[in-house]
Design a protein around this motif. Structure first.
Motif, PDB file in Angstrom:
ATOM      1  N   ILE B 574       5.540 -23.608  50.186  1.00 28.92           N
ATOM      2  CA  ILE B 574       6.344 -22.477  49.695  1.00 28.92           C
ATOM      3  C   ILE B 574       6.610 -22.636  48.196  1.00 28.92           C
ATOM      4  CG2 ILE B 574       8.626 -21.408  49.827  1.00 28.92           C
ATOM      5  CD1 ILE B 574       8.520 -21.878  52.849  1.00 28.92           C
ATOM      6  N   ALA B 575       6.964 -23.851  47.794  1.00 28.11           N
ATOM      7  CA  ALA B 575       7.218 -24.101  46.373  1.00 28.11           C
ATOM      8  C   ALA B 575       5.982 -23.796  45.551  1.00 28.11           C
ATOM      9  CB  ALA B 575       7.652 -25.553  46.170  1.00 28.11           C
ATOM     10  N   PHE B 576       4.815 -24.168  46.086  1.00 31.50           N
ATOM     11  CA  PHE B 576       3.557 -23.929  45.373  1.00 31.50           C
ATOM     12  C   PHE B 576       3.371 -22.445  45.100  1.00 31.50           C
ATOM     13  CE2 PHE B 576      -0.828 -22.541  45.546  1.00 31.50           C
ATOM     14  CZ  PHE B 576      -1.415 -23.310  44.545  1.00 31.50           C
ATOM     15  N   PHE B 577       3.530 -21.618  46.151  1.00 32.41           N
ATOM     16  CA  PHE B 577       3.243 -20.195  45.980  1.00 32.41           C
ATOM     17  C   PHE B 577       4.303 -19.487  45.134  1.00 32.41           C
ATOM     18  CE2 PHE B 577       0.321 -20.820  49.582  1.00 32.41           C
ATOM     19  CZ  PHE B 577      -0.799 -20.263  49.012  1.00 32.41           C
ATOM     20  N   VAL B 578       5.555 -19.934  45.229  1.00 31.81           N
ATOM     21  CA  VAL B 578       6.595 -19.353  44.375  1.00 31.81           C
ATOM     22  C   VAL B 578       6.254 -19.632  42.908  1.00 31.81           C
ATOM     23  CG1 VAL B 578       9.020 -19.515  43.692  1.00 31.81           C
ATOM     24  CG2 VAL B 578       8.413 -19.411  46.116  1.00 31.81           C
ATOM     25  N   ALA B 579       5.870 -20.879  42.643  1.00 37.23           N
ATOM     26  CA  ALA B 579       5.509 -21.245  41.266  1.00 37.23           C
ATOM     27  C   ALA B 579       4.279 -20.469  40.810  1.00 37.23           C
ATOM     28  CB  ALA B 579       5.247 -22.744  41.195  1.00 37.23           C
ATOM     29  N   LEU B 580       3.309 -20.303  41.727  1.00 40.70           N
ATOM     30  CA  LEU B 580       2.079 -19.582  41.392  1.00 40.70           C
ATOM     31  C   LEU B 580       2.407 -18.136  40.993  1.00 40.70           C
ATOM     32  CD1 LEU B 580      -1.054 -19.623  41.359  1.00 40.70           C
ATOM     33  CD2 LEU B 580      -0.961 -18.740  43.683  1.00 40.70           C
ATOM     34  N   GLN B 581       3.299 -17.517  41.782  1.00 44.09           N
ATOM     35  CA  GLN B 581       3.669 -16.128  41.486  1.00 44.09           C
ATOM     36  C   GLN B 581       4.290 -16.035  40.087  1.00 44.09           C
ATOM     37  OE1 GLN B 581       6.391 -14.340  44.282  1.00 44.09           O
ATOM     38  NE2 GLN B 581       5.653 -12.273  43.797  1.00 44.09           N
ATOM     39  N   GLN B 582       5.197 -16.979  39.790  1.00 47.82           N
ATOM     40  CA  GLN B 582       5.845 -16.985  38.471  1.00 47.82           C
ATOM     41  C   GLN B 582       4.795 -17.137  37.372  1.00 47.82           C
ATOM     42  OE1 GLN B 582       8.830 -16.275  38.280  1.00 47.82           O
ATOM     43  NE2 GLN B 582       9.829 -16.869  40.199  1.00 47.82           N
ATOM     44  N   ARG B 583       3.846 -18.061  37.586  1.00 47.97           N
ATOM     45  CA  ARG B 583       2.824 -18.341  36.574  1.00 47.97           C
ATOM     46  C   ARG B 583       1.943 -17.111  36.338  1.00 47.97           C
ATOM     47  NH1 ARG B 583       0.132 -18.539  33.127  1.00 47.97           N
ATOM     48  NH2 ARG B 583      -1.542 -19.915  32.433  1.00 47.97           N
ATOM     49  N   LEU B 584       1.518 -16.455  37.426  1.00 49.40           N
ATOM     50  CA  LEU B 584       0.601 -15.319  37.305  1.00 49.40           C
ATOM     51  C   LEU B 584       1.274 -14.130  36.631  1.00 49.40           C
ATOM     52  CD1 LEU B 584      -1.268 -15.470  40.740  1.00 49.40           C
ATOM     53  CD2 LEU B 584      -2.139 -16.150  38.501  1.00 49.40           C
ATOM     54  N   ARG B 585       2.585 -13.986  36.828  1.00 47.83           N
ATOM     55  CA  ARG B 585       3.308 -12.868  36.211  1.00 47.83           C
ATOM     56  C   ARG B 585       3.263 -12.943  34.689  1.00 47.83           C
ATOM     57  NH1 ARG B 585       8.671 -13.058  39.899  1.00 47.83           N
ATOM     58  NH2 ARG B 585       7.988 -11.665  41.550  1.00 47.83           N
ATOM     59  N   THR B 586       3.143 -14.178  34.168  1.00 48.08           N
ATOM     60  CA  THR B 586       3.188 -14.329  32.722  1.00 48.08           C
ATOM     61  C   THR B 586       1.872 -13.993  32.040  1.00 48.08           C
ATOM     62  OG1 THR B 586       2.499 -16.629  32.817  1.00 48.08           O
ATOM     63  CG2 THR B 586       4.870 -16.201  32.970  1.00 48.08           C
ATOM     64  N   ILE B 587       0.808 -13.796  32.838  1.00 46.22           N
ATOM     65  CA  ILE B 587      -0.489 -13.488  32.227  1.00 46.22           C
ATOM     66  C   ILE B 587      -0.420 -12.086  31.626  1.00 46.22           C
ATOM     67  CG2 ILE B 587      -2.943 -13.067  32.703  1.00 46.22           C
ATOM     68  CD1 ILE B 587      -2.796 -15.184  34.849  1.00 46.22           C
ATOM     69  N   PRO B 588      -0.827 -11.922  30.372  1.00 42.38           N
ATOM     70  CA  PRO B 588      -0.761 -10.603  29.748  1.00 42.38           C
ATOM     71  C   PRO B 588      -1.687  -9.622  30.469  1.00 42.38           C
ATOM     72  CG  PRO B 588      -1.321 -12.321  28.139  1.00 42.38           C
ATOM     73  CD  PRO B 588      -1.329 -12.970  29.461  1.00 42.38           C
ATOM     74  N   GLY B 589      -1.268  -8.393  30.624  1.00 42.10           N
ATOM     75  CA  GLY B 589      -2.078  -7.388  31.297  1.00 42.10           C
ATOM     76  C   GLY B 589      -1.778  -7.287  32.774  1.00 42.10           C
ATOM     77  N   VAL B 590      -0.922  -8.166  33.268  1.00 44.46           N
ATOM     78  CA  VAL B 590      -0.550  -8.126  34.682  1.00 44.46           C
ATOM     79  C   VAL B 590       0.756  -7.350  34.821  1.00 44.46           C
ATOM     80  CG1 VAL B 590       0.151  -9.480  36.669  1.00 44.46           C
ATOM     81  CG2 VAL B 590      -1.723 -10.269  35.225  1.00 44.46           C
ATOM     82  N   GLU B 591       0.705  -6.282  35.664  1.00 47.64           N
ATOM     83  CA  GLU B 591       1.890  -5.452  35.812  1.00 47.64           C
ATOM     84  C   GLU B 591       2.830  -6.060  36.842  1.00 47.64           C
ATOM     85  OE1 GLU B 591       0.833  -1.196  35.797  1.00 47.64           O
ATOM     86  OE2 GLU B 591       2.465  -1.021  37.258  1.00 47.64           O
ATOM     87  N   SER B 592       2.274  -6.416  37.999  1.00 45.36           N
ATOM     88  CA  SER B 592       3.108  -7.090  38.996  1.00 45.36           C
ATOM     89  C   SER B 592       2.211  -7.914  39.912  1.00 45.36           C
ATOM     90  CB  SER B 592       3.903  -6.076  39.805  1.00 45.36           C
ATOM     91  OG  SER B 592       3.033  -5.327  40.613  1.00 45.36           O
ATOM     92  N   VAL B 593       2.811  -8.905  40.559  1.00 45.33           N
ATOM     93  CA  VAL B 593       2.057  -9.814  41.420  1.00 45.33           C
ATOM     94  C   VAL B 593       2.804  -9.972  42.734  1.00 45.33           C
ATOM     95  CG1 VAL B 593       1.200 -12.157  41.718  1.00 45.33           C
ATOM     96  CG2 VAL B 593       1.204 -11.132  39.447  1.00 45.33           C
ATOM     97  N   SER B 594       2.080  -9.931  43.845  1.00 40.68           N
ATOM     98  CA  SER B 594       2.695 -10.270  45.122  1.00 40.68           C
ATOM     99  C   SER B 594       1.653 -10.967  45.981  1.00 40.68           C
ATOM    100  CB  SER B 594       3.243  -9.021  45.807  1.00 40.68           C
ATOM    101  OG  SER B 594       3.999  -9.419  46.929  1.00 40.68           O
ATOM    102  N   MET B 595       2.041 -11.294  47.217  1.00 41.78           N
ATOM    103  CA  MET B 595       1.134 -12.034  48.087  1.00 41.78           C
ATOM    104  C   MET B 595       1.264 -11.549  49.518  1.00 41.78           C
ATOM    105  SD  MET B 595       2.244 -15.494  46.406  1.00 41.78           S
ATOM    106  CE  MET B 595       1.614 -16.033  44.860  1.00 41.78           C
ATOM    107  N   ALA B 596       0.205 -11.782  50.290  1.00 40.45           N
ATOM    108  CA  ALA B 596       0.245 -11.406  51.704  1.00 40.45           C
ATOM    109  C   ALA B 596      -0.564 -12.414  52.483  1.00 40.45           C
ATOM    110  CB  ALA B 596      -0.339 -10.013  51.882  1.00 40.45           C
ATOM    111  N   SER B 597      -0.174 -12.681  53.729  1.00 40.41           N
ATOM    112  CA  SER B 597      -0.953 -13.667  54.482  1.00 40.41           C
ATOM    113  C   SER B 597      -2.223 -13.029  55.050  1.00 40.41           C
ATOM    114  CB  SER B 597      -0.112 -14.306  55.580  1.00 40.41           C
ATOM    115  OG  SER B 597       0.275 -13.336  56.505  1.00 40.41           O
ATOM    116  N   SER B 598      -2.159 -11.721  55.411  1.00 40.72           N
ATOM    117  CA  SER B 598      -3.387 -11.028  55.806  1.00 40.72           C
ATOM    118  C   SER B 598      -3.735 -10.031  54.720  1.00 40.72           C
ATOM    119  CB  SER B 598      -3.195 -10.276  57.123  1.00 40.72           C
ATOM    120  OG  SER B 598      -2.931 -11.167  58.162  1.00 40.72           O
ATOM    121  N   ARG B 599      -4.978 -10.055  54.275  1.00 37.02           N
ATOM    122  CA  ARG B 599      -5.398  -9.137  53.215  1.00 37.02           C
ATOM    123  C   ARG B 599      -5.512  -7.727  53.797  1.00 37.02           C
ATOM    124  NH1 ARG B 599     -10.661 -10.390  49.536  1.00 37.02           N
ATOM    125  NH2 ARG B 599      -9.422 -12.242  49.133  1.00 37.02           N
TER     126      ARG B 599
END
Lengths: 114, 905
Positions: B574-599
């Motif tokens: 859980i800590a990994f994915f929370v951190a990943l979400q935070q990291r990906l949000r900072t990439i320029p050009g990214v409006e929003s980021v979320s995750m799902a267990s089933s695509r």
């Protein structure tokens, strides 16, 4: 009809050549023609060229073989000789011939009914 | 017999030594003549007389030479060669006819070969194993209560069952297991510096030996590899080629699977791509015990497949011992299975169903996917119809052509050609045509098979089936023979004297021939109706699919899977994915980021049942019967996906592990189980009333597994408040442009976190949804292509036949016009004939199309099998094409100059 007749003749010539080669050993075409002439005592006249047609046919059936050699008067000539298969065939055909000749002989010997 | 063979061989030999034999015979003949002349000279003739007598006695040497040459060798080849040359000249003389025939054959036969090759590979082809008839996939009808299952319900087994079958399964010589390393079948692999994905399986030590698959290099696995879980790997031929350039040095090299080093010990034989059918396997490792290598990539805290007897996750294949029947082996295995299935769980209650094992043949595709097989069968039927129409066309063309050559045959007969020669020449021409068509068809089939395979998303290599091609061409040749030679009788029965007759009488086609031609045209039109109606229905389905509202905005969304390699516990993941979400949000050009267990759109879903609302039955439904779908997602999920909120709020970062548990439901769930859209504030508990969760939002219904799904009750929870997560699908909304352009930046960001962690199946979210209907798209497109193809075929067929007939009737038309017929009457005479045929064809075609429509029903979406629009457009299409194809010949008939036509008589 004409074809049928010549076939009978061809068969006869084939048989004569096979017998000649069996009796006299390797011979060239001229020699075969002479031998048949002698034996037939001029009853049977034949175009000597047809001997070669017959020789080719016998060779294709592997009943005779041929080899180049030198004739008695020093000419290059093709010598024909009978093969083992030819021997067998000769035996079969001789028997056939004799049977047919016998049958025909009997038929011709029938006397007309009185 | 022997003599004729010997003679044939001799003749064949002579074919290559004509000249030598000729000179030899010349010499022989001359010697004979000389010797004969000498003999006559010896008898007293002079030299000239002797030579003449010798020639007389010998016979005509030229004639003899000719006869000798003819009987020395066979004339067969010379004759065939002559026929071929003549045939080529004839075909070249009518290039349009030849081209139309060859193209028709190529399309008809080629399309058939391609579709059949795919069908053959999918439905019939056996795996390339030694003695494959004794190897079977193992299937079960179910698993006992208390056990849980990963992978496919019918092919998953537990470790105790595997062991028991190996140790006590009397009739089984070998029991092999293979386990995908993730649900997608892919695993993170690094050969050099780049982390990527490859499809990999964990297999038993006897896998290669038991299947009877050899290695091209090195060794397969041994029992010791399985027992010791040795870190060794066998790679497939294509992985060897792409990553090691087929170098022998690959043996002994190290590659990293999920960051763990494995040594390459073998390369599997070329042609063996695993036993998974659609997905070719790149590498195999022995069964592993490390938590990273749990079956299907499941989190290890649910238990490892080796030690948790309740976990059913292993796929099994068996090889039956020689001399033991399949039924006997199955009966024995069933006994062992019934015992072992209950290891580690409550014993079987009386009245519980007995789960049945079954053996499935070791075909290339161990597929239970009936829809796929059905789709292929329908495709095969369609392409078969196309072939039928194509054959009709070729046959009609041949018939017309040979009939119009009556004069030619008659002239040849008059000049002394034998009937046998003409037959042989016609056969040669047909054979030439079919061979040309065959070559073209093969080229077409090569391309089409490949395209079909990739459209059907089959990654394994599929080859066009030579046997099928041969068979089809054989049938075609036979038909060409029958129909090509049919007019021969009438041509020859008229005999050589036909030449002398007037042209009108000569070219007048017999009524029998006209009737046969009519029957063929009617058949073609009926077949065309069926195909067009089918194409119309499938294209309508496609249109419906593509305009179905998804309830979300997939445009501009990027999706990729992430599987952390070093997060083993729930907290770590859980800590990994929370951190990943935070990291990906900072990439320029990214409006929003979320995750799902089933695509979403991928077809995967989590289906559950059992819920109570505020402690009561959900809106009168028994709690156990309350089915719903579920997805576990991240913060900002609905904003990122573009799904409209009806009430309440989206998940946010505040919904952390320590915060009160929350969930969001869709409209259908709210209406069906709560009874009102006003759902926020209600509390859901599980069927026993425990584990209460607060509803904080309601979203509009939107598509989840695929475009075609019906709206279902659905709820979402947030991953921070759930169990361990082994893999999540990252959904990323980007600002403008192609979302895929972001990939390099994202890869860099992820490599900073862990160099061994690849992006899993990165693609746009739109592509995911498009792929979910790719089969229907393929289907509809092909049906459309086939429809167009038959229309073209029919147009050429009708045009050719009518043009030929009008040509033949020009004298008759001339007489009619001389006697006062109007041009319009002549046009109508020709048109009426073809319209009558068309109407008959359509009338026969409609019931056939209805029958076909019923067969198609299950493949339709939003279309009724009796869709009037499809029928109307098919009828209009056929009628229009028939009319267009008849107008030109009709115009030509009207343009007949009566004076000229009569003068030609």
């Amino acid at each position: 009809m004409a074809a049928d007749k010549s076939e009978v003749l061809q068969g006869t010539l084939d048989l004569m050549i096979l017998k000649t080669l069996q009796a006299l050993g390797p011979l060239h075409g001229f020699g075969i023609a002479r031998r048949i002439e002698q034996l037939s005592e001029d009853v049977l006249t034949l175009n000597e060229g047809t001997v070669y047609t017959s020789l080719l046919r016998l060779q294709q059936k592997s009943w005779i073989g041929s080899e180049w050699g030198v004739s008695e008067n020093n000419r290059r000539a093709r010598f024909y000789s009978i093969t083992k298969r030819g021997m067998k065939q000769l035996a079969v055909e001789t028997e056939n011939w004799e049977r047919i000749a016998a049958v025909i002989g009997r038929v011709l010997a029938l006397e007309t009914k009185a | 017999m022997w003599e004729s063979t010997s003679a044939f061989v001799a003749k064949l030999k002579a074919l290559f030594s004509q000249r030598v034999a000729d000179t030899a015979f010349d010499e022989e003949m001359n010697t004979h003549l000389e010797m004969l002349a000498e003999k006559y000279e010896g008898e007293g003739m002079n030299a000239r007389e002797a030579a003449r007598a010798a020639r007389r006695r010998f016979g005509n040497p030229t004639l003899l030479k000719q006869r000798q040459r003819e009987s020395r060798t066979t004339m067969f080849f010379a004759n065939v060669w002559r026929d071929v040359r003549y045939g080529v000249r004839q075909l070249a003389k009518t290039p349009v006819f030849t081209m139309v025939c060859v193209l028709t054959l190529a399309l008809g036969v080629g399309a058939n070969t391609a579709v059949f090759s795919v069908m053959h590979a999918v439905l019939m082809k056996m795996l390339p194993l030694e003695d494959a008839s004794r190897v079977f996939y193992l299937h079960t009808t179910g698993w006992p209560d208390g056990a849980f299952q990963t992978g496919d319900a019918s092919t998953s087994f537990s470790y105790p069952i595997y062991r028991a079958l190996r140790e006590q399964g009397g009739g089984l010589q070998e029991v092999m297991t293979f386990i995908p390393m993730s649900t997608s079948g892919k695993v993170a692999v690094r050969v050099g510096a780049v982390a990527e994905e490859a499809s990999g399986e964990m297999v038993s030590g006897n896998y290669f030996r038991g299947l009877g698959v050899n290695t091209a290099l090195g060794r397969g696995f041994a029992q010791k590899d399985e027992d010791d879980h040795t870190p060794v790997v066998v790679i497939g031929d294509s992985f060897w080629a792409t990553h090691y350039g087929r170098s022998r040095d690959a043996l002994g090299k190290t590659l990293y699977l999920k960051s763990i080093p494995f040594t390459i010990v073998g390369i599997a034989a070329k042609g063996f791509e695993g036993t998974e059918g659609k997905m070719p396997v790149d590498l195999w490792i022995p069964l592993q015990s490390r938590p990273e290598f749990n079956a299907w990539g499941s989190p290890a805290d649910e238990g490892m497949y080796l030690s948790q007897p309740k976990m059913w996750a292993m796929k099994l294949m068996v090889r039956i011992a020689p001399g033991i029947s399949r039924e006997h082996a199955l009966a024995k295995a069933q006994g062992v299975f019934e015992q072992a299935a209950y290891t580690g769980i409550a014993p079987k209650h009386t009245g519980d169903p007995t789960y049945q094992l079954s053996f499935k043949e070791a075909r290339q595709f161990d597929t239970e996917d009936v829809s796929f097989a059905r789709a292929l069968r329908i495709l095969m039927a369609m392409v078969g119809l196309v072939l039928l129409v194509a054959m009709c066309n070729v046959v009609m063309l041949l018939m017309a052509r040979n009939a119009s050559r009556q004069r030619e045959f008659s002239v040849r007969l008059a000049l002394g050609a034998g009937r046998r020669e003409i037959v042989r020449q016609l056969l040669t021409e047909s054979l030439l045509l079919v061979s040309l068509g065959g070559v073209a068809a093969w080229c077409f089939a090569m391309g089409a098979t490949h395209a079909l395979g990739s459209w059907a998303r089959i990654q394994s290599s599929i080859q066009p089936d030579g046997v099928v091609l041969g068979f089809t061409l054989g049938v075609l040749f036979l038909l060409a023979l029958v129909f090509g030679l049919a007019p021969l009788r009438s041509a020859m029965s008229s005999g050589p004297e036909l030449v002398l007759r007037s042209s009108a009488a000569a070219s007048h086609a017999s009524s029998q021939q006209v009737r046969a031609g009519n029957a063929v045209i009617v058949t073609q039109i009926a077949m065309c109706m069926v195909l067009l109606v089918g194409a119309g229905l499938l294209l309508g389905t496609l249109r419906n699919l593509l305009k179905t509202p998804l309830g979300q905005k997939p445009e501009g969304l990027l999706v990729f899977g992430v599987h952390p390699q070093h997060a083993h516990t729930k907290e770590e993941s859980i800590a990994f994915f929370v951190a990943l979400q935070q990291r990906l949000r900072t990439i320029p050009g990214v409006e929003s980021v979320s995750m799902a267990s089933s695509r979403p759109g991928s077809g995967w879903s989590s289906n559950n049942a059992g819920v109570t609302v505020d402690g009561h039955k959900p809106n009168g439904v028994e709690p156990g019967q309350a089915n719903f779908r579920k997805n576990t997602v991240g913060a900002d999920y609905f904003r990122t996906m573009g799904v409209q909120l009806v009430q309440g709020r989206d998940f946010s970062d505040a919904d952390s592990t320590s915060a009160p548990e929350v969930l969001i439901v869709n409209e259908t769930f709210a209406k069906k189980y709560v009874g009102t859209l006003n759902t926020v504030g209600h509390v859901l508990t599980n069927s026993k009333g425990g584990h209460p969760i607060l509803i904080v939002g309601v979203v509009k219904d939107h598509k989840y597994t695929s475009i075609t799904e019906e709206a279902m009750p659905m709820l979402w929870t947030v991953f921070t408040q759930g169990g361990a997560v082994s893999q999540l699908e990252v959904e990323m909304r980007t600002e403008g442009g192609d979302p895929l352009a972001m990939l390099p930046t994202i890869r860099k960001a992820l490599a900073q976190i862990d160099p061994d962690m690849p992006l899993l199946e990165p693609m746009t979210q739109s592509a995911v949804f498009t792929q979910s209907v790719s089969q229907q798209v393929l289907f509809a497109r092909l049906a459309g292509c086939f429809g167009v193809l038959t229309i073209v075929l029919i147009a050429t067929g009708i045009y050719g036949t009518l043009a030929y007939r009008v040509n033949g009737r020009s004298a008759e038309i001339g007489v009619r016009m001389a006697l006062g017929a109007q041009r319009s009457q002549v046009v109508w005479m020709v048109l009426r004939g073809s319209l009558l045929l068309t109407a008959t064809g359509i009338a026969i075609g409609i019931p056939l199309a209805m029958a076909a429509g019923v067969g198609l029903e299950s493949s339709l979406y939003g279309m009724k099998p009796l869709d009037p629009v499809s029928y109307a457009s098919a009828i209009a299409g056929v009628a229009m094409v028939a009319l267009l194809a008849s107008i030109v010949p009709a115009g030509r008939a009207a343009a007949v100059d009566p004076l000229k036509a009569l003068r030609a008589e």
